[in-house]
Write a protein that holds these residues in place. Structure first.
Motif, PDB file in Angstrom:
ATOM      1  N   UNK B 100      15.562   7.991 -14.811  1.00  0.00           N
ATOM      2  CA  UNK B 100      14.098   7.848 -14.753  1.00  0.00           C
ATOM      3  C   UNK B 100      13.731   6.594 -13.951  1.00  0.00           C
ATOM      4  N   UNK B 101      12.741   6.707 -13.087  1.00  0.00           N
ATOM      5  CA  UNK B 101      12.175   5.553 -12.387  1.00  0.00           C
ATOM      6  C   UNK B 101      10.668   5.556 -12.636  1.00  0.00           C
ATOM      7  N   UNK B 102      10.143   4.452 -13.117  1.00  0.00           N
ATOM      8  CA  UNK B 102       8.696   4.338 -13.328  1.00  0.00           C
ATOM      9  C   UNK B 102       8.025   4.123 -11.966  1.00  0.00           C
ATOM     10  N   UNK B 103       6.866   4.769 -11.765  1.00  0.00           N
ATOM     11  CA  UNK B 103       6.204   4.762 -10.459  1.00  0.00           C
ATOM     12  C   UNK B 103       4.701   4.514 -10.598  1.00  0.00           C
ATOM     13  N   UNK B 104       4.084   4.234  -9.448  1.00  0.00           N
ATOM     14  CA  UNK B 104       2.619   4.102  -9.394  1.00  0.00           C
ATOM     15  C   UNK B 104       2.018   5.501  -9.338  1.00  0.00           C
ATOM     16  N   UNK B 105       1.995   6.187 -10.481  1.00  0.00           N
ATOM     17  CA  UNK B 105       1.442   7.536 -10.558  1.00  0.00           C
ATOM     18  C   UNK B 105       2.347   8.576  -9.917  1.00  0.00           C
ATOM     19  N   UNK B 106       1.905   9.835  -9.972  1.00  0.00           N
ATOM     20  CA  UNK B 106       2.686  10.925  -9.367  1.00  0.00           C
ATOM     21  C   UNK B 106       2.627  10.846  -7.849  1.00  0.00           C
ATOM     22  N   UNK B 107       1.510  10.370  -7.297  1.00  0.00           N
ATOM     23  CA  UNK B 107       1.403  10.215  -5.839  1.00  0.00           C
ATOM     24  C   UNK B 107       2.425   9.195  -5.354  1.00  0.00           C
ATOM     25  N   UNK B 108       2.606   8.112  -6.112  1.00  0.00           N
ATOM     26  CA  UNK B 108       3.646   7.141  -5.792  1.00  0.00           C
ATOM     27  C   UNK B 108       5.028   7.766  -5.918  1.00  0.00           C
ATOM     28  N   UNK B 109       5.233   8.522  -6.993  1.00  0.00           N
ATOM     29  CA  UNK B 109       6.533   9.166  -7.221  1.00  0.00           C
ATOM     30  C   UNK B 109       6.883  10.098  -6.068  1.00  0.00           C
ATOM     31  N   UNK B 245      -3.401  13.596 -18.364  1.00  0.00           N
ATOM     32  CA  UNK B 245      -3.311  13.924 -19.792  1.00  0.00           C
ATOM     33  C   UNK B 245      -3.766  12.771 -20.689  1.00  0.00           C
ATOM     34  N   UNK B 246      -3.687  11.530 -20.181  1.00  0.00           N
ATOM     35  CA  UNK B 246      -4.179  10.374 -20.950  1.00  0.00           C
ATOM     36  C   UNK B 246      -5.514   9.883 -20.375  1.00  0.00           C
ATOM     37  N   UNK B 247      -5.942  10.479 -19.271  1.00  0.00           N
ATOM     38  CA  UNK B 247      -7.206  10.064 -18.625  1.00  0.00           C
ATOM     39  C   UNK B 247      -7.160   8.606 -18.171  1.00  0.00           C
ATOM     40  N   UNK B 248      -6.084   8.228 -17.473  1.00  0.00           N
ATOM     41  CA  UNK B 248      -6.004   6.853 -16.955  1.00  0.00           C
ATOM     42  C   UNK B 248      -5.620   6.879 -15.476  1.00  0.00           C
ATOM     43  N   UNK B 249      -6.299   7.771 -14.721  1.00  0.00           N
ATOM     44  CA  UNK B 249      -5.945   7.976 -13.311  1.00  0.00           C
ATOM     45  C   UNK B 249      -6.039   6.696 -12.485  1.00  0.00           C
ATOM     46  N   UNK B 250      -6.957   5.793 -12.857  1.00  0.00           N
ATOM     47  CA  UNK B 250      -7.141   4.566 -12.084  1.00  0.00           C
ATOM     48  C   UNK B 250      -6.049   3.533 -12.295  1.00  0.00           C
ATOM     49  N   UNK B 251      -5.213   3.734 -13.322  1.00  0.00           N
ATOM     50  CA  UNK B 251      -4.204   2.710 -13.645  1.00  0.00           C
ATOM     51  C   UNK B 251      -2.897   2.874 -12.885  1.00  0.00           C
ATOM     52  N   UNK B 252      -2.726   4.019 -12.257  1.00  0.00           N
ATOM     53  CA  UNK B 252      -1.555   4.265 -11.396  1.00  0.00           C
ATOM     54  C   UNK B 252      -0.236   4.082 -12.131  1.00  0.00           C
ATOM     55  N   UNK B 253      -0.046   4.891 -13.157  1.00  0.00           N
ATOM     56  CA  UNK B 253       1.229   4.825 -13.862  1.00  0.00           C
ATOM     57  C   UNK B 253       1.800   6.238 -14.036  1.00  0.00           C
ATOM     58  N   UNK B 254       3.052   6.394 -13.632  1.00  0.00           N
ATOM     59  CA  UNK B 254       3.733   7.676 -13.714  1.00  0.00           C
ATOM     60  C   UNK B 254       5.232   7.451 -13.637  1.00  0.00           C
ATOM     61  N   UNK B 255       5.958   8.516 -13.358  1.00  0.00           N
ATOM     62  CA  UNK B 255       7.420   8.374 -13.278  1.00  0.00           C
ATOM     63  C   UNK B 255       8.008   9.489 -12.438  1.00  0.00           C
ATOM     64  N   UNK B 256       9.267   9.287 -12.028  1.00  0.00           N
ATOM     65  CA  UNK B 256      10.059  10.382 -11.485  1.00  0.00           C
ATOM     66  C   UNK B 256      11.320  10.482 -12.315  1.00  0.00           C
ATOM     67  N   UNK B 257      11.888  11.696 -12.378  1.00  0.00           N
ATOM     68  CA  UNK B 257      13.139  11.896 -13.100  1.00  0.00           C
ATOM     69  C   UNK B 257      14.017  12.830 -12.287  1.00  0.00           C
ATOM     70  N   UNK B 258      15.288  12.470 -12.177  1.00  0.00           N
ATOM     71  CA  UNK B 258      16.260  13.278 -11.431  1.00  0.00           C
ATOM     72  C   UNK B 258      17.099  14.064 -12.429  1.00  0.00           C
ATOM     73  N   UNK B 259      17.297  15.338 -12.147  1.00  0.00           N
ATOM     74  CA  UNK B 259      18.117  16.191 -13.017  1.00  0.00           C
ATOM     75  C   UNK B 259      19.489  15.560 -13.246  1.00  0.00           C
TER      76      UNK B 259
END
Lengths: 393, 393
Positions: B100-109, B245-259
């Motif tokens: 898992x890598x934490x990212x700046x939202x899904x757009x960042x991921x 899903x948490x309604x925090x689109x402005x905070x830019x928090x997401x992740x990526x995960x590799x199988x």
């Protein structure tokens, strides 16, 4: 290969700074953190000032609706206005919110600026020793970083920059106070650089920009002043962040500002707003935007860094190290007593002292000491610095 | 031109979504916000759930040192562990923090993933109607987005994807629940897609990745389930965020995960950690990392979106609009009663109803309604929707 060739290549010759950071982690696990002297990373060790903590708590108690939602890609209008108001004082020039874009730190700002400016093959000129990541930032957007040597005292070599300009040049990128040297570029030299870019721009037939990366602007010593770039050259762009002066590097909050006098201001700002969106930043983090808006001008207690700088400089001078005493930032960039800086840094590692070879900054024959560490780290590392110097001098 | 040619070009034909957003701002200023029905942007109107607010307040009260400093570029180990633990349940597969890598939202991921994967000229295949920004994300890293049509009911057309694979193909990018159609891809279709990529990968002589962009995973209706991509194909990568899903689109928090089963897992993760750094994200915002770690699985009350969806679908069906009822996300993608969707959306604007033409999503002849708005907006817009339909049907 499964991943991109370019990424694969740079992975294999990755940043010295991070490599040292990882070696530090290993040595700390082996010897105990208290027994390793880690000067490798510019991760400020001072806590954020009380203004930040108060502003953060206040921001979190605000129960208005939509505080964590999307806002315009360029940032909240009131936050951009607060930054513009502060920049008016700093740059001694009227600025509006329209000339400011909030970004994910200065690294985000620089990528947004370069994305907006660079066509494939375009060149960016930057003095070395300098920040190693600029090469990647230019490369991300199809550009090429051309480094030119600074003068022996790490001030700008205008002649060297002049000689490096070609028809492909799009901008000169400076970093003052400088990482890794701590040098501050004088107003006189920046005005000369501006004149050069104006004249060379006429020669090559397009605008040459001056990009100023200045996250260390507030961290200065001995009454030094960092000249405002906007007065020195109209075609200039500032990238900055609150990472270093507020000690919040992990929060990724910064800004870019375009000179109000820039000839193509609207195109620049439109291009950068678009770049901020499509690079995946979308906008700077919402909560931290609101926090920094309310603490413009705040900083950690710079006298603490002054004390650390003096402890380090006095100690190393006594050991026989040679260096230019830094006027700003929290880095010292001494000469290595043997030509191979990588070998020298490895010798320091045997004393459990972690630093970064100058080669990683385009400055072979030097090494970087980040002194944003506890005083005791500086004091207790000094015997090791001395032993290694005596071995090689 | 002063800015990059590519940026200049896309500025001049910029995103429909944003253009509508700006037109909305203008109409609101003219007619009053309460009199304009803005369905143009996927900016969730629900407030974050109480778990988020409590976690944020707790995180801010924590007075430990270094909480806002740099951490490893991939994110805090304990945060990555919390995300991995949650993904174990969701994907029904053992996962560790290393994947898992934490990212700046899904757009960042997505930008980090594509930066790590793409050599110049490499192709990404993605079904349309789909998210317009993917074209830019691929282009940022020298890649080319090849769109392939979905089936008439917006499910995956495996044959169309198969026909689009070339020696240049690096990955297929899917978005389920889908923006703009609300379609969820079935496990059966994803397994088929996995088989296709496995076989085609052998043909072209390199791994073909499946990238799943799934920020709407928790926003599903009528008991729908979103299949886990990791069980469907080993060479898969998830990009997600807490924006919707948490309604925090402005905070830019997401992740990526590799199988965990991916053949070149170490290279992928190393490349993505590097990409996260050099693209200027450096790391996902520190405070929000710590907040989301403690509220894994939380979401806004989805039944509220169910009610909005039903209000909208029932109302528009009564007016004679034709659409596939969405199983997830908060978008409806009806057919326009005349072939020119831009003309139709302009007709809706005359009724002060803001939507986005399907052309902006590679789906001409349709339009997108984002129903993450107040119930009253849906109810009060209905007469306008009816008048425009009656004019054109």
């Amino acid at each position: 290969m499964t991943i991109a060739n370019y990424i694969s290549q740079i992975l294999s010759r990755s940043s010295w700074i991070r490599r040292m950071f990882e070696e530090g982690t290993r040595l700390k696990a082996k010897h105990g953190a208290g027994n390793v002297y880690d000067f490798s990373l510019g991760n400020p060790n001072l806590e954020p000032p009380h203004e930040f903590k108060a502003a953060l708590q206040q921001a979190v108690m605000n129960s208005a609706a939509g505080l964590h939602a999307y806002m315009p890609n360029t940032g909240y209008p009131h936050v951009r206005q607060a930054v513009a108001d502060y920049l008016c004082q700093e740059q001694k020039m009227p600025l509006t919110a329209n000339e400011v874009i909030m970004t994910c730190g200065a690294a985000g700002a620089l990528n947004v600026i370069l994305k907006a400016l660079l066509d494939p093959g375009d060149e960016i000129i930057s003095p070395v020793p300098g920040f190693v990541e600029y090469t990647f930032y230019a490369g991300n957007h199809g550009g090429i970083l051309k480094t030119v040597p600074a003068r022996a005292d790490f001030t700008l070599d205008i002649g060297a920059i002049s000689a490096a300009v070609t028809a492909k040049t799009k901008a000169v990128l400076v970093n003052s106070p400088n990482n890794p040297t701590g040098q501050i570029y004088s107003e006189e030299s920046l005005v000369k650089l501006g004149m050069l870019l104006k004249n060379k721009g006429k020669e090559v037939g397009h605008t040459l920009y001056l990009i100023s990366d200045e996250p260390y602007r507030k961290i200065v010593y001995d009454g030094s002043k960092v000249p405002g770039i906007f007065k020195c050259y109209p075609e200039s762009i500032i990238a900055s962040s609150y990472s270093k002066d507020i000690s919040i590097a992990g929060e990724r909050i910064g800004f870019l500002a375009v000179n109000p006098q820039a000839a193509f201001k609207a195109e620049l700002l439109g291009g950068m707003a678009l770049a901020n969106r499509i690079l995946g930043f979308v906008n700077a983090p919402a909560l931290m935007q609101r926090v920094v808006a309310s603490i413009q001008g705040a900083s950690v207690d710079i006298s603490v860094y002054t004390r650390k700088r003096d402890l380090l400089c006095d100690g190393l001078a006594d050991c026989g190290y040679q260096f230019v005493k830094p006027s700003g930032a929290f880095y010292l960039f001494p000469k290595t007593p043997l030509p191979d800086d990588v070998q020298f840094v490895q010798a320091l590692q045997e004393e459990l002292i972690l630093t970064v070879p100058g080669s990683g900054f385009g400055g072979p024959g030097y090494f970087r000491i980040a002194f944003c560490v506890d005083d005791s780290t500086i004091i207790n590392a000094m015997p090791g610095f001395k032993r290694v110097m005596e071995k090689y001098k």
